[in-house]
Each structure stands twice: as structure tokens, then as C-alpha cells.
Design an enzyme around this catalytic site. Structure first.
Site, PDB file in Angstrom:
ATOM      1  N   THR A  11       0.825  -1.198   0.000  1.00 11.77           N
ATOM      2  CA  THR A  11       0.000   0.000   0.000  1.00 11.77           C
ATOM      3  C   THR A  11       0.864   1.254   0.000  1.00 11.77           C
ATOM      4  OG1 THR A  11      -1.877   1.105   1.086  1.00 11.77           O
ATOM      5  CG2 THR A  11      -0.202   0.134   2.523  1.00 11.77           C
ATOM      6  N   CYS A  12       0.225   2.363  -0.307  1.00 14.45           N
ATOM      7  CA  CYS A  12       0.824   3.694  -0.209  1.00 14.45           C
ATOM      8  C   CYS A  12      -0.332   4.646   0.085  1.00 14.45           C
ATOM      9  CB  CYS A  12       1.572   4.060  -1.494  1.00 14.45           C
ATOM     10  SG  CYS A  12       0.521   4.127  -2.952  1.00 14.45           S
ATOM     11  N   ARG A  13      -0.147   5.904  -0.129  1.00 12.65           N
ATOM     12  CA  ARG A  13      -1.196   6.869   0.199  1.00 12.65           C
ATOM     13  C   ARG A  13      -2.443   6.690  -0.678  1.00 12.65           C
ATOM     14  NH1 ARG A  13      -3.528   9.336   4.021  1.00 12.65           N
ATOM     15  NH2 ARG A  13      -4.509  11.269   3.462  1.00 12.65           N
ATOM     16  N   GLY A  70      -2.424   4.520  -3.743  1.00 14.82           N
ATOM     17  CA  GLY A  70      -2.436   3.294  -4.528  1.00 14.82           C
ATOM     18  C   GLY A  70      -1.626   3.328  -5.809  1.00 14.82           C
ATOM     19  N   LEU A  87      -4.187   3.983   1.289  1.00 16.71           N
ATOM     20  CA  LEU A  87      -4.644   4.387   2.615  1.00 16.71           C
ATOM     21  C   LEU A  87      -5.912   5.243   2.533  1.00 16.71           C
ATOM     22  CD1 LEU A  87      -3.979   4.244   5.669  1.00 16.71           C
ATOM     23  CD2 LEU A  87      -2.765   6.406   5.382  1.00 16.71           C
TER      24      LEU A  87
END
Length: 138
Positions: A97-99, A101, A126
Site C-alpha cells: 500500500t501507499c497513500r 495506490g 490508505l
């Protein structure tokens, strides 16, 4: 008349070709590398039922601002050099994951190339997790 338009505006057609190529490459790369998408509720199931591990590829400041509980932070910029830290998770489902996607897909490809068997990309990152009112650690 149509051919003249094409000849005089060849650069528009080249740009269109490049844009179409870029649009197709994302999903194609994901499919070629065997990376699955998981939404927030599927991610919760992977964590709870299959002992899945969340790898957050955000930079440390972003990670400190908020992340999925128990996520491992390995920034995308350092992921290739720090893969050994994840070796113990190679046989478990790994959800990247990241902020939002976008970076997570790049991280997921790196993990698949280095032998991680089951890799998921958290769709929407997220932001999607928070939208579903799921817990965030700071």
C-alpha cells in the site's frame, strides 16, 4: 482530406499512441507479474484469516502521518535494497500500500520479481482504507 489531416497533425496521433500505450501497460504489467488487487475489506480478511502482512511503501514522514496498524514501512525508494527485511514474509500474503495506490503497484512488482509468492495491491491505498472507516495508526 482525412489523410491530409493525419499528415499535418502527425504529432497528435503519436501522442494518442503514447497515451494509449501507458493506459494499457499498468493493468498488463500487473497481470504479467501475477499481482492481484484487494480492496480494504479484502485486505482485512487477508490480514485476519491468512496472516497477511501489509507493506507500506510511503516515505517515512507520510507513514508517520498515518498508516494501517502493524504495517511494515519500506519506502519505495529503498525497497530493492531492503528486501531482506521482508524475507520472513515470503510465504505469506503481502499487501502493498501507499497513500493513494499508485506507488504500491511498483512496490508489488518489485516483490513479485524477488520471489514473493502472493502479492496484492491495496486498491486506493490508505485513502480507500480511511474511507471505509478502518483504523489508522499514527
Amino acid at each position: 482530406m482525412t489523410m491530409q489531416f493525419v499528415i499535418h497533425n502527425w504529432y497528435l496521433f503519436v501522442a494518442l499512441g503514447v497515451i494509449l500505450f501507458l493506459l494499457v501497460m499498468g493493468p498488463l504489467s500487473q497481470q504479467l507479474h501475477g499481482i492481484k488487487n484487494a480492496n480494504a475489506s479484502q485486505t482485512v480478511q487477508l490480514i485476519n484469516r491468512e496472516d497477511g502482512v501489509v507493506v507500506d511503501v510511503c516515505e517515512p514522514k507520510e507513514f508517520q502521518a498515518g498508516h494501517i496498524p502493524n504495517a511494515v514501512n519500506l519506502p519505495l525508494s529503498a525497497l530493492s535494497n531492503r528486501l531482506r527485511e521482508l524475507d520472513k514474509f515470503k510465504s505469506k500474503p503481502v499487501i502493498v500500500t501507499c497513500r493513494a495506490g499508485n506507488r504500491s503497484m511498483k512496490g508489488a512488482v518489485i516483490l513479485r520479481k524477488h520471489g514473493f509468492a502472493t502479492v496484492y495491491n491495496l486498491s486506493g491505498g490508505l485513502l480507500a482504507w480511511e474511507k471505509d472507516n478502518l483504523p489508522v495508526e499514527k
